[in-house]
Motif scaffolding. Structure first.
Motif, PDB file in Angstrom:
ATOM      1  N   SER A 172       0.717  -1.177  -0.062  1.00 54.11           N
ATOM      2  CA  SER A 172      -0.025  -0.021  -0.018  1.00 54.11           C
ATOM      3  C   SER A 172       0.890   1.062  -0.077  1.00 54.11           C
ATOM      4  O   SER A 172       1.989   1.165   0.625  1.00 54.11           O
ATOM      5  CB  SER A 172      -0.842  -0.050   1.344  1.00 54.11           C
ATOM      6  OG  SER A 172      -1.595   1.295   1.294  1.00 54.11           O
ATOM      7  N   GLU A 193      -7.242   3.836  -1.967  1.00 55.23           N
ATOM      8  CA  GLU A 193      -6.769   2.687  -2.323  1.00 55.23           C
ATOM      9  C   GLU A 193      -7.694   1.736  -2.148  1.00 55.23           C
ATOM     10  O   GLU A 193      -8.524   1.896  -0.895  1.00 55.23           O
ATOM     11  CB  GLU A 193      -5.633   2.212  -1.662  1.00 55.23           C
ATOM     12  CG  GLU A 193      -4.352   3.036  -2.142  1.00 55.23           C
ATOM     13  CD  GLU A 193      -3.055   2.484  -1.578  1.00 55.23           C
ATOM     14  OE1 GLU A 193      -2.060   2.469  -2.093  1.00 55.23           O
ATOM     15  OE2 GLU A 193      -3.163   2.180  -0.305  1.00 55.23           O
ATOM     16  N   PHE A 207      -7.610  -1.530  -1.328  1.00 58.84           N
ATOM     17  CA  PHE A 207      -6.845  -2.620  -1.106  1.00 58.84           C
ATOM     18  C   PHE A 207      -7.366  -3.221   0.255  1.00 58.84           C
ATOM     19  O   PHE A 207      -7.620  -4.385   0.245  1.00 58.84           O
ATOM     20  CB  PHE A 207      -5.254  -2.608  -0.925  1.00 58.84           C
ATOM     21  CG  PHE A 207      -4.745  -1.854  -2.299  1.00 58.84           C
ATOM     22  CD1 PHE A 207      -5.348  -2.048  -3.445  1.00 58.84           C
ATOM     23  CD2 PHE A 207      -3.355  -1.100  -2.138  1.00 58.84           C
ATOM     24  CE1 PHE A 207      -4.773  -1.453  -4.666  1.00 58.84           C
ATOM     25  CE2 PHE A 207      -2.987  -0.629  -3.549  1.00 58.84           C
ATOM     26  CZ  PHE A 207      -3.810  -0.787  -4.601  1.00 58.84           C
ATOM     27  N   LYS A 208      -7.469  -2.199   1.195  1.00 57.11           N
ATOM     28  CA  LYS A 208      -7.827  -2.813   2.371  1.00 57.11           C
ATOM     29  C   LYS A 208      -9.373  -3.443   2.340  1.00 57.11           C
ATOM     30  O   LYS A 208      -9.758  -4.686   2.967  1.00 57.11           O
ATOM     31  CB  LYS A 208      -8.123  -1.515   3.570  1.00 57.11           C
ATOM     32  CG  LYS A 208      -8.421  -2.040   4.840  1.00 57.11           C
ATOM     33  CD  LYS A 208      -8.352  -0.893   5.710  1.00 57.11           C
ATOM     34  CE  LYS A 208      -7.177  -0.127   5.841  1.00 57.11           C
ATOM     35  NZ  LYS A 208      -7.141   0.891   6.726  1.00 57.11           N
ATOM     36  N   CYS A 263      -4.151   4.852  -8.877  1.00 64.41           N
ATOM     37  CA  CYS A 263      -3.363   4.131  -7.813  1.00 64.41           C
ATOM     38  C   CYS A 263      -2.030   5.004  -7.525  1.00 64.41           C
ATOM     39  O   CYS A 263      -1.033   5.196  -8.116  1.00 64.41           O
ATOM     40  CB  CYS A 263      -2.725   2.780  -8.551  1.00 64.41           C
ATOM     41  SG  CYS A 263      -1.882   1.934  -7.235  1.00 64.41           S
TER      42      CYS A 263
END
Length: 713
Positions: free
Chosen positions: A461, A571, A573-574, A610
């Motif tokens: 990240s 992001e 991602f989490k 990103c």
């Protein structure tokens, strides 16, 4: 600051502005249910006494005041801990933290549930954080929090380390741990044979040849005395065995039921029996032994001291009852008395002294040792003392335990990175085999999503970049980054590949969210879902957006890393990887929307949004090699096949590959070697076919002028 806060609180209570009961109700009922009031606040150590009906029943303290341990953010998690007068933890409350994983995403109740597991634990226990599959003998296991392993490991260590320090400083528990001696398990017996005991280490063995003994005296006054004749150096000098008889499995099997029972009746409390048995030309007792004297050829080394046996410590071992025992004509039992303080749980040595007379009064001697360790299953080991636990914690970095717990994760990740390294090194061979290349790539992307992402939770990240940068300017510690082995290994691999291949290795192969997008787009293309691409001029300008986002986050981190970590939720991602979409609907909608867009426009998020990709592209400009091949004078002018087929549009119309935007999927390299689609390769194939046809007709192919179709860069 906390001391000032506590002092002001006590002053306010003393003036009657804040009643004691009201303050206690804030946390006391949860932290220490048996207490009803706060007592005196100590300065060293900084603890608050807890009272019930005016009597002291325990203490409360904050972990940051006792043993602050930096977590992944570089700052410790502060907790309030209650402990009774027996050293048992009665409650834990999380006060504040700066952990990125917890700021947005995982609810605070998860941490409350985690610390609740420490209630009832004693400072004498060895407690570790892990998964149920990581249970280890001698440890109390508490369950980790998925997605926040580093954070909770540090929290657990902070609770136990601060509690032990308080217990030691206040004298709640003295440093000892009972007698500290292991006890023999008299209820444990296994019927076994000689060789099985030997292989288990329960019987120590020392064999010396005459040549070995002679070599020990070389260079001394005894050199050559009683030496073996030439050719007889390999003869047995002594073949010696030693065993600890108090253990039923050892003693009963060696001596038999009757002889063992008689021996145990002979031993007083705290006494230990050793069997020493031998064959050979040398006696471990010695012919000079006299009544009232000592056995001067054997010494027992244990626990930092050495003991010799006297005649009163000697018993005859009449015969061996165990199956498979060798012929041992010299066999005796020796008793270690209570004052020796022998601990069967520790390794001990028998030393055999070989003496040689060099004069009327002078002797030289050489010592030969055999070590014995009683197998742990035969013993009841003592609880570790506070000193032992604190020494272990001080000598063993916390990250070492984390790495030990994740050995299988590390091995599987290491194998995956090794496979990827081979793919990158041998890419020229691989891309000539399109089917194998597609199978390998699809398989690796699935590995990235399932193992690296959802199982190992190793999604990198931009938060990692911000944390690392902040640590460089504040308080950098390698131990902080070693706390998560998967992230550390991935970042180390990415750092190397940035220099060799550029940003694309991570973005194209190792990013779980990027792999999700690519797999979705691949499936969409097979289902003939329409694809939408922006004009290259617009696309090229949108590249800058992710760099602007990165700069904004970096600027925020200079003011507050915590605030930057909140905005880093740009992001997904989490949500998609670490929490597997188990989150508030807004975050889930955002992640799902990006994945849905990827079905129509491959890696839309990676290309334009990103900040992690932007952060990797900047150092990647220092890469050392250009591995991707192009046909000079052909690619881009006029051929546009690779540019049109690049799914992330990283190839300029003039044929140049923008390595800062390339995801290293190798599709352009497949086309480069394809003699059915790549124009230069098609020309080469046709020329070869024409030459082959002419040669078959018997014509002189030397008349065909050579055609240079371009060289490889």
């Amino acid at each position: 600051m906390r001391f000032l806060r506590t002092w002001l609180l006590l002053v306010a209570m003393g003036l009657g502005l804040l009643p004691v009961a009201a303050q206690a109700d804030d946390w006391l009922a949860t932290l220490f249910p048996e207490a009803d009031a706060l007592g005196e606040t100590h300065v060293a150590p900084p603890v608050t006494a807890l009272l019930r009906d005016g009597e002291l029943v325990g203490y409360a303290f904050e972990t940051n005041d006792i043993a602050p341990i930096p977590a992944y953010s570089g700052h410790p998690v502060n907790m309030r801990v209650g402990m009774d007068l027996q050293g048992r933890i009665t409650g834990v409350e999380v006060l504040d933290h700066s952990e990125p994983i917890m700021l947005v995403g995982i609810p605070e109740t998860v941490l409350d549930d985690f610390v609740e597991q420490y209630v009832g634990k004693s400072v004498r226990q060895k407690v570790r954080v892990g998964l149920s599959s990581q249970r280890r003998e001698g440890y109390e296991l508490v369950d980790a929090v998925s997605g926040a392993t580093v954070t909770v490991v540090v929290m657990g260590e902070g609770i136990m380390r601060s509690a032990r320090q308080v217990a030691r400083e206040l004298g709640i528990l003295e440093g000892g741990g009972g007698s500290g001696l292991a006890r023999v398990r008299q209820d444990h017996y296994e019927e076994t044979g000689w060789e099985a005991l030997r292989e288990d280490g329960a019987i120590g063995h020392l064999r010396l040849s005459r040549g070995q003994v002679d070599a020990a005296f070389v260079g001394t006054a005894a050199e050559g005395i009683d030496a073996a004749p030439a050719g007889r150096e390999d003869e047995t000098f002594i073949d010696l065995y030693v065993a600890y008889l108090n253990v039923p499995t050892i003693g009963r099997n060696l001596l038999g039921e009757a002889q063992y029972a008689q021996l145990m009746e002979t031993l007083a409390e705290g006494e230990h029996a050793l069997a020493i048995m031998a064959d050979g030309r040398y006696s471990f007792k010695g012919s000079g032994f006299v009544r009232g004297g000592i056995f001067d050829r054997i010494l027992i080394h244990h626990g930092g001291r050495s003991d010799q046996f006297r005649d009163t410590d000697y018993l005859r071992l009449w015969n061996l009852q165990i199956d498979g025992a060798p012929r041992l004509p010299e066999r005796d039992i020796f008793i270690l008395r209570e004052e020796a303080g022998f601990n069967p749980g520790l390794a001990w040595e028998l030393e055999l002294l070989v003496r040689r007379q060099v004069g009327a009064l002078d002797t030289e001697f050489a010592g030969f040792s055999v070590e014995v360790q009683v197998p742990e299953r035969f013993l009841a080991l003592p609880e570790p003392s506070l000193g032992m636990l604190e020494d272990e914690a001080a000598s063993r970095p916390l990250w070492v335990s984390v790495w030990e717990d994740r050995v299988m994760h590390i091995v599987v990740l290491g194998l995956g990175l090794a496979v990827l390294t081979l793919i990158l090194l041998f890419q020229d061979w691989l891309v000539r085999r399109p089917r194998l290349t597609h199978v390998l790539r699809t398989g690796f992307l699935l590995y990235t999503v399932v193992f690296i992402g959802w199982y190992a939770l190793a999604q990198l990240s931009v938060v990692n970049i911000l944390t690392f940068t902040n640590a460089l300017f504040t308080d950098f510690r390698w131990s902080t980054f070693l706390m998560d082995p998967m992230m550390f290994l991935l970042w180390s691999f990415v750092a190397v590949t940035l220099l060799l291949w550029g940003r694309g290795v991570y973005c194209g192969w190792l990013c779980p969210f990027g792999a999700m997008q690519e797999l979705i787009n691949t499936a969409a293309r097979k289902l003939r879902v329409p694809q939408f691409e922006l004009p290259f001029a617009v696309h090229e300008r949108l590249w800058a957006l992710k760099y602007l986002i990165l700069l904004g986050l970096f600027a925020l981190s200079l003011q507050s890393v915590g605030q930057a970590e909140v905005f880093a939720e740009v992001e997904p991602f989490k949500t998609a990887v670490l929490l597997k979409f188990q989150r508030e609907w807004g975050f889930v909608l955002y992640a799902v929307l990006l994945l849905a867009i990827s079905a129509f426009n491959q890696k839309f998020y990676c290309r334009y949004v990103c900040p992690l990709g932007a952060g990797l592209a900047i150092p990647a400009r220092l890469r050392l090699f250009d591995w991707l091949k192009r046909h000079r004078g052909s690619c881009g002018t006029p051929c546009q096949i690779c540019a049109n087929e690049c799914h992330v549009a990283a190839i300029h119309p003039d044929g140049r590959i923008n390595v800062n935007e390339c995801h290293y999927c190798l599709d352009c390299q497949l086309t480069y070697h394809d003699d059915q689609r790549c124009p230069p390769m098609v020309k080469r194939r046709k020329r070869f076919e024409k030459a082959t046809q002419l040669s078959r007709k018997g014509e002189d192919t030397r008349r065909i002028p050579a055609m240079e179709v371009g060289s490889e860069a």
